[in-house]
Write an enzyme that holds these catalytic residues in place. Structure first.
Site: not given
Ligand SMILES: *Cc1c(COP(=O)(O)O)cnc(C)c1O
Length: 395
Positions: A129, A216, A246
């Site tokens: 994701f 990521d 986050k």
């Molecule tokens: C939450 C998340 C995203 C996306 O972040 P947003 O601030 O919602 O756009 C991307 N990568 C990972 C691993 C995430 O947990």
């Protein structure tokens, strides 16, 4: 309830929170909840943290926004802090995780064009994701979030997460791959911790094929797993690009794409930009979050409490016949079941505990890194009660 004028994009639980205090949240009926989700890995310092609130009020009274037409000292300071804790050289500030991913993707495409690769491709993972914008959604290994939004952005080659051999073969077979993009622990994919040596193996494969390694760390970063970044569990490993968001602002929208030199310089003046990104208020939040975490040894605490919580969950629930695995790193923890358990989040909420469920069958715990031992024990006791009520053990 009044008829809502909001898009119907979220299956919300019938609760409205009006106030927070540390790991506690209070709803509009005055009920108290223990937050074991932190607004999905965001509020690592808990709610209404006094030192963060003071810094934000001070900044709001001083200067909120100028746009990136001028120097922003708070942005310089935050970039320096991020470089120190990550080993990266340069930082581009964003407002969200998806935007950090977009920046990383554009940077890697530029890197490809620099190498005369006209159609740069990415190696990405199953069940991954990376966010909801078109490029991030297309990179994600989740058919449900892509359904109905085609055509997708092209150029993503997908292999199973944790399978080093598959990644090595794909890199060998596809000279257009300019970068490998992955989460060091998969979050939405069910709190999946990769096999030992997997990240180091990917690093070596990237070096062999001149591909960038993009980590990521949007969910795993900023202390969550007991290191500043989850890739740091692998000694000596350094990615080329790291995305964060986050927890960086503890709820103030702030994210970043971090990169090593000379790669970062591929985005020259005019190549990328954002209006809000890196504004003084957002950066002040990031500076204060990192400073509090440093001053209070929050990252070490995440490791200690994470080990304790996993051990306690295994004590209490390890023998449950429907639980197939209890795993995690630091305070990023998954409890996997042999069947769908979406109802558990509602049952937990009714018992005053906020959790969520990913991939349908994994309870995910992401409590604030500031929880204390009593709260940790309350998480265990409430889960024990809820799980045994929803899935009674028949003798
Ligand atoms: C939450 C998340 C995203 C996306 O972040 P947003 O601030 O919602 O756009 C991307 N990568 C990972 C691993 C995430 O947990």
């Amino acid at each position: 309830m009044l008829a809502s004028h909001l898009f119907n994009t979220y299956a919300r639980m019938p609760v409205s929170m009006v106030r927070g205090d540390g790991a506690w949240l209070f709803d509009d009926q005055g009920r108290r909840y223990l937050d074991a989700l932190s607004g999905i890995a965001v509020c690592s310092l808990g709610h209404a943290h006094p030192r963060l609130a003071d810094a934000l009020c001070d900044q709001a009274r001083t200067l909120i926004h100028t746009a990136n037409i001028v120097h922003i000292p708070q942005q310089e300071t935050l970039a320096t802090l991020l470089a120190e804790i990550s080993g990266m050289d340069r930082v581009f500030m964003t407002n969200s995780g998806a935007e950090s991913i977009e920046c990383a993707i554009k940077l890697a495409r530029r890197y490809g064009h620099e190498r005369q690769i006209d159609r740069p491709a990415f190696l990405v993972m199953g069940d991954s994701f990376h966010g909801r914008t078109l490029a991030a959604m297309s990179a994600s290994g989740n058919a449900a979030i892509q359904a109905g939004f085609g055509p997708l952005v092209e150029g993503y080659i997908r292999v199973p997460y944790g399978d080093l051999g598959a990644a090595q073969s794909a890199l060998a077979d596809n000279p257009d791959i300019v970068a490998v993009l992955l989460e060091p622990v998969q979050g939405e994919g069910g709190v999946r911790v990769p096999p030992e040596g997997y990240l180091a193996g990917l690093r070596a494969a990237c070096d062999q094929h001149q591909a960038l390694l993009i980590m990521d760390e949007i969910q795993t970063g900023i202390g969550r797993t007991g290191r500043w970044f989850a890739f740091q569990h692998e000694p000596g490993l350094l990615p080329d690009v790291v995305t964060v968001a986050k927890a960086l602002g503890n709820g103030i929208p702030v994210g970043a794409c971090l990169a090593r030199q000379p790669i970062a310089d591929l985005l020259a003046p005019g190549a990328h930009g954002t209006t809000f990104g890196g504004n003084p208020l957002a950066c002040r939040a990031g500076i204060e979050v990192l400073s509090i975490m440093r001053d209070e040894n929050i990252v070490e605490r995440a490791e200690t409490l994470g080990n304790r919580l996993i051990a306690r969950l295994k004590d209490a629930l390890g023998d449950h016949p429907n639980i197939t695995d209890i795993r995690g790193r630091g305070l990023m923890i998954g409890i996997e079941f042999d069947q769908p358990v979406a109802q558990m989040k509602d049952a937990a909420m009714a018992s005053g505990l906020i959790i969520n469920v990913t991939r349908g069958n994994v309870i995910r715990l992401l409590p604030p890194l500031i929880i204390d031992d009593d709260q940790l024990e309350q998480i265990v006791q409430t889960l024990d009660k809820v799980i045994n009520a929803e899935l009674p053990i028949v003798a």
